[in-house]
Design a protein around this motif. Structure first.
Motif, short mmCIF file in Angstrom:
data_model
loop_
_atom_site.label_atom_id
_atom_site.label_comp_id
_atom_site.label_asym_id
_atom_site.label_seq_id
_atom_site.Cartn_x
_atom_site.Cartn_y
_atom_site.Cartn_z
N PRO A 758 -23.20 46.72 16.19
CA PRO A 758 -24.57 47.34 16.05
C PRO A 758 -25.55 47.78 15.53
O PRO A 758 -25.38 48.33 14.46
N PHE A 759 -26.63 47.74 16.40
CA PHE A 759 -28.23 48.82 15.64
C PHE A 759 -27.50 49.71 16.42
O PHE A 759 -26.72 50.00 17.86
N GLU A 760 -27.23 51.25 15.78
CA GLU A 760 -27.14 52.09 15.79
C GLU A 760 -28.08 53.37 15.42
O GLU A 760 -28.75 53.69 13.87
N VAL A 761 -28.09 54.50 16.86
CA VAL A 761 -29.04 56.25 16.20
C VAL A 761 -27.74 56.96 16.48
O VAL A 761 -26.88 57.05 16.98
N GLY A 762 -27.77 57.76 15.00
CA GLY A 762 -26.74 58.70 14.68
C GLY A 762 -25.68 58.52 14.19
O GLY A 762 -24.74 59.39 14.01
N ARG A 763 -24.77 56.91 14.31
CA ARG A 763 -24.00 57.04 13.04
C ARG A 763 -24.32 56.03 12.78
O ARG A 763 -24.75 54.66 13.11
N ASP A 764 -23.16 55.33 12.25
CA ASP A 764 -22.46 53.90 11.35
C ASP A 764 -20.97 53.37 12.11
O ASP A 764 -19.94 53.61 11.16
N SER A 765 -20.90 52.77 12.98
CA SER A 765 -19.40 53.27 13.98
C SER A 765 -17.97 52.04 13.81
O SER A 765 -16.72 52.44 13.34
N ILE A 766 -18.58 51.07 12.67
CA ILE A 766 -17.85 49.87 12.27
C ILE A 766 -17.22 49.53 10.87
O ILE A 766 -16.77 50.42 10.36
N THR A 767 -18.42 49.27 10.41
CA THR A 767 -18.11 48.74 8.81
C THR A 767 -19.24 49.25 8.67
O THR A 767 -20.74 49.38 8.69
N ALA A 768 -19.01 50.54 7.13
CA ALA A 768 -20.03 50.63 6.81
C ALA A 768 -21.32 50.06 5.64
O ALA A 768 -20.53 49.13 4.77
N VAL A 769 -22.64 49.67 6.18
CA VAL A 769 -23.49 48.97 5.82
C VAL A 769 -23.57 49.53 4.12
O VAL A 769 -24.42 49.09 3.14
N SER A 770 -23.48 50.83 3.29
CA SER A 770 -23.65 51.45 2.34
C SER A 770 -21.79 51.88 1.82
O SER A 770 -21.78 52.41 2.64
N PRO A 771 -21.68 51.62 0.85
CA PRO A 771 -20.47 52.77 -0.40
C PRO A 771 -20.77 53.64 0.02
O PRO A 771 -19.39 54.15 -0.58
N ASP A 772 -21.86 54.25 0.13
CA ASP A 772 -22.32 56.08 0.17
C ASP A 772 -21.16 56.59 0.82
O ASP A 772 -21.70 57.75 0.97
N TYR A 773 -21.22 55.80 1.91
CA TYR A 773 -20.21 56.81 2.87
C TYR A 773 -19.40 55.49 4.16
O TYR A 773 -18.70 54.74 3.60
N LYS A 774 -18.30 56.62 4.34
CA LYS A 774 -17.59 56.01 5.36
C LYS A 774 -17.82 55.93 6.90
O LYS A 774 -18.34 57.29 7.06
N THR A 775 -17.57 55.62 6.90
CA THR A 775 -17.52 54.81 8.76
C THR A 775 -16.63 56.23 9.38
O THR A 775 -15.89 56.31 9.15
N PRO A 776 -17.40 56.78 10.66
CA PRO A 776 -18.43 56.83 11.26
C PRO A 776 -19.70 56.70 11.30
O PRO A 776 -21.24 57.44 11.05
N SER A 777 -18.98 58.01 10.16
CA SER A 777 -20.65 58.97 8.72
C SER A 777 -21.54 59.77 10.06
O SER A 777 -22.97 59.33 9.96
N ALA A 778 -20.94 60.40 11.09
CA ALA A 778 -22.53 60.47 12.26
C ALA A 778 -23.33 62.14 11.59
O ALA A 778 -22.78 62.16 10.99
N PHE A 779 -24.04 61.48 11.70
CA PHE A 779 -25.56 62.73 10.97
C PHE A 779 -25.05 63.82 11.85
O PHE A 779 -24.77 64.16 13.08
N THR A 780 -24.86 65.34 11.14
CA THR A 780 -24.77 66.18 11.37
C THR A 780 -26.16 67.01 11.23
O THR A 780 -25.85 68.09 11.81
N GLY A 781 -27.49 66.57 11.20
CA GLY A 781 -28.30 67.15 12.11
C GLY A 781 -28.26 67.15 13.71
O GLY A 781 -27.58 65.93 14.04
N THR A 782 -30.08 66.92 14.11
CA THR A 782 -30.83 66.79 15.08
C THR A 782 -31.86 65.41 15.25
O THR A 782 -32.16 65.54 14.97
N ILE A 783 -31.01 64.48 16.22
CA ILE A 783 -32.50 63.37 15.99
C ILE A 783 -33.39 63.44 17.54
O ILE A 783 -33.12 63.42 18.19
#
Length: 793
Positions: A758-783
């Motif tokens: 999917p398209f997501e705002v605030g996280r990447d919940s299934i497989t990671a687009v970037s190797p820089d992080y692991k899913t879900p890599s939820a954003f810790t600030g506020t959008i």
């Protein structure tokens, strides 16, 4: 003042009571007398059935009255359970049951104790076959001349099943059945796969009381995009913990049948078990891949010969059936290099393992029915493939079949360097054309090619111990997937509805196969059937087939319009089971007659206008009305949408503007993303700095790392992508933090779709687009707000 409102209120109450009494038939009756039943269309021609008439007695109090509590609709006494199994992308000659190289012991057992139909047909593609299977109407007649992701604005090609062609699940549900679907749905219009719905075209809106699976053409078996009913859900464990979707959906199906029986011992059920196997990505567990090491080293030409010989020996095909030759555009095995043979053999080993694993999972479901005592009165209709084996992997196969589907062939080099990853979670493999062709033995061609039986002839196994005396017999009557619904209705003794939800129904276009259950020699009741898929077309009539093929199924883009000049072929399949002898030159009058018959059927069933486009029709803009959107705004940290429902950005110039609140300790994680590990984009913060990742099937692979630390407080983070106008969608992407430049990079090429996640705002919940992080890599600030806007240039 108060008395002014009493009388009107009393009138309202009395009026409401009178209305209810009149509607229920009570106003004309005298208290203390039995009421007369009201007339109702209870013959099953109208669904849902009317509420039952009250047959008790109404007195002045409950003590001198007789209740009549409404009872639920009950199925006919002794009606069987129905298990409809549909495999995906399985060729006629793949399974051992039909002479193929892959052991399928559970399917073998069903065929040994049931019936095998060797002249059963599908439409040559996923959604069309499924719509026809569930409605009993031809695929164009129910709006599904193409897959849902390719819907266009013509009646036969919307990808929307009309309400005038209701699904068999509703007919069974409204006649007393419990109903559920597990696995692949692929009949919900793409624009409606969203939290906003509408949901009447989802499985749960089409008569299935329960759904667990995915709602698109395919999914990653280790990281699926899952729904329970209409709600996205996460998988229960990781691949490292043993997760695989085929096992998961089987567990769900077994639990559902057990729970239905526990809750209501007498209620029959309808289970539509629509497997993900063996559609790409081909991802069986490691132990199943390992089983086939070295077993296909002799190649696809030899495999077809072996399969053909076994089919003749087993009697699956008639004596004298010829093995059709390889088309010159499909390379011979011997002409391939040593490296190519190594890769191609590995891809086939993986594919075979997937088929055996799929058989194992279906077998688990069958075994559970035997253990619970339900198998004897369960009508199993087992359709072995929704079309033939697929050639969409291209002439060299692929490590990423999603790339092939949108017209990108990555070539042999892409696969050989990752050969040991084939079948694993980070692969999306597909066999080359040669192996797909081999799995369709003895026929010509493959999936998509509706003109020839390699695309449309899929075996059907029917198993019903209580309802069928014959065991282990072959049926040669010519039948089509639209014949399944009338077979179910006749076996269950349920009438075809004429009105559903107040909407008049198109007559069912299939014919029941029940007549052939006990008579192997009875004449086929299906005398005519058309086929059409992306201008590949054919017509069957009284033992003859005329057909015209256009293009190649592995060429998914740029097919042109020359189909009008494509030659026609003619086969007398009564004597030529495999379409091996073209009689077009010898029988011109018969060919002319059948071509006219095709036009007649095409006009009748909404086949026109013919359209050869394939991957071009994947563009979501074809399914939008009015002026196309140019901006999208979302709020908060929790947005989840299928990519085609979200912002349509690449390859066009655009900007992304995120208004953020960063806490004192800083923020990390994904702000927005779309796609998956193999293709997608992601905007995120890593180590306090912004970053943008774009990856596209190994063609584009770049991470643009910001040069500015994101401060605390209110922050505006922005990206600007400027396309350079090239055909490959390349361009330059710039990062900005609070209006100041913060990074720049060149993206070599971009795509209008990025897979199935999917398209997501605030996280990447299934497989990671970037190797820089692991899913879900939820954003810790506020959008606070994020806006996506196409450039006006």
């Amino acid at each position: 003042m108060r008395s002014r409102f009493v009388l009107p209120a009393l009138v309202v109450v009395i009026g409401s009571m009178c209305g209810w009494l009149a509607a229920s038939g009570h106003l004309t009756e005298t208290f203390g007398q039995e009421t007369k039943p009201q007339p109702a269309a209870a013959d099953g021609k109208q669904l849902p059935k009317p509420d039952p008439a009250f047959k008790g007695k109404i007195g002045e109090t409950y003590r001198d009255s007789t209740p009549d509590y409404p009872q639920p609709v009950k199925a006919p006494k002794g009606a069987p359970n129905v298990l409809l199994v549909l495999l995906d992308d399985v060729g006629f000659g793949m399974c051992s049951t039909f002479g193929g190289p892959v052991p399928t012991p559970h399917l073998d057992a069903l065929a040994k104790n049931g019936l095998t139909y060797n002249q059963f047909h599908t439409t040559a593609l996923c959604s069309p076959t499924r719509a026809a299977l569930l409605t009993g109407r031809n695929h164009h007649s129910c709006g599904t001349g193409v897959i849902i992701e390719m819907g266009t604005g013509y009646p036969g090609y919307t990808g929307i099943i009309p309400q005038s062609t209701s699904v068999v699940a509703q007919t069974l549900r409204d006649n007393g059945y419990a109903t559920a679907m597990f696995g692949k749905a692929h009949n919900t219009p793409e624009p409606e796969i969203s939290p906003a719905g509408p949901f009447h075209n989802w499985p749960t809106g089409q008569g299935f009381e329960y759904f667990y699976g995915f709602n698109q053409g395919e999914t990653n078996q280790y990281y699926p995009t899952l729904y329970r009913n209409v709600t996205p859900v996460a998988q229960t464990k990781s691949p490292e913990q043993g997760y695989h979707f085929m096992a998961d959906m089987t567990d769900e199906a077994i639990a559902w049948t057990h729970n239905v029986r526990a809750a209501n011992p007498g209620k029959p059920w309808f289970n539509y078990f629509s497997t993900s196997g063996v559609h790409a990505p081909h991802q069986p567990p490691q132990e199943y891949r390992d089983k086939y090491k070295g077993k296909f080293d002799y190649g696809w030409d030899r495999q077809r010969e072996l399969t053909h010989a076994r089919q003749l020996e087993m009697g699956i095909i008639p004596k004298g059936t010829k093995l059709t030759p390889r088309d010159p555009n499909i390379p011979s095995w011997d002409s391939r290099s040593a490296d190519a043979k190594k890769v191609f053999a590995r891809l086939m080993e993986n594919y075979a393992g997937y088929m055996e694993y799929t058989d194992h999972q279906v077998g688990r479901l069958i075994d559970s029915l035997a253990a619970s005592g339900e198998l004897d009165n369960t009508l199993i209709l087992y359709v072995v493939g929704d079309n033939g084996a697929s050639a969409e992997g291209g002439l060299e196969g692929t490590f990423s079949e999603l790339a092939s589907l949108i017209g990108v062939q990555l070539g042999l080099e892409s696969t050989i360097k990752r050969i040991d990853e084939i079948g694993g979670p980070m692969s999306e493999p597909h066999v080359p054309v040669g192996w797909a062709w081999a799995m369709n033995a003895p026929f010509q061609w493959t999936k998509q090619v509706a003109s020839h039986f390699g695309g449309t002839r899929n075996p059907l196994v029917v198993h019903w111990p209580k309802g069928i005396k014959a065991r282990g017999e072959i049926r040669e009557q010519f039948h089509h997937v639209i014949d399944v619904v009338p077979t179910i209705l006749e076996a269950c003794r349920i009438s075809e509805p004429k009105v559903v939800n107040g909407i008049a129904q198109k007559p069912i276009e299939g014919v029941s196969m029940l007549y052939s259950f006990e008579d192997a020699k009875v004449k086929s009741r299906r005398t005519t059937q058309y086929f059409e898929l992306a201008t590949n077309r054919a017509i069957y009539n009284d033992g003859w087939v005329a057909c015209s093929r256009y293009g190649y199924p592995w060429v998914t883009a740029g097919r042109g319009m020359d189909f009008v000049n494509a030659p026609w072929e003619l086969y007398h399949i009564t004597d030529d089971f495999s379409q091996a002898v073209d009689l077009a030159a010898k029988e011109p009058e018969k060919l002319k007659e059948l071509k006219a018959k095709f036009l007649e059927e095409a006009r009748k069933y909404d086949v026109f206008p013919l359209d050869p486009r394939f991957s071009e029709r994947l563009d979501p803009k074809l399914r939008e009305s009015g002026e196309p959107r140019t901006s999208w705004t979302y709020y908060g940290n929790n947005v989840w949408l299928p990519e085609p429902i979200g912002p349509q950005l690449f390859p066009r110039s655009h900007s992304i503007t995120a208004e953020l609140t960063i806490p004192k300790e800083g923020a990390e994680g994904v702000i927005a993303c779309a796609g998956a590990f193999s293709a997608g984009w992601s905007l995120y913060i890593k180590d306090g700095k912004p970053a943008f990742r774009y990856t596209g099937f190994e063609i584009s692979d770049i991470t643009i790392v910001g040069t500015v630390t994101v401060p605390e407080g209110k922050v505006t983070l922005k990206t600007e992508f400027t396309a350079d106008g090239s055909a490959d969608g390349a361009g330059t992407l710039k990062l900005f933090v609070n209006g100041k430049p913060a990074g720049v990079g060149k993206i070599k090429g971009t795509f209008f779709r990025h897979g199935l996640e999917p398209f997501e705002v605030g996280r990447d919940s299934i497989t990671a687009v970037s190797p820089d992080y692991k899913t879900p890599s939820a954003f810790t600030g506020t959008i606070e707000k994020i806006t996506f806007e196409l450039s006006k240039k």
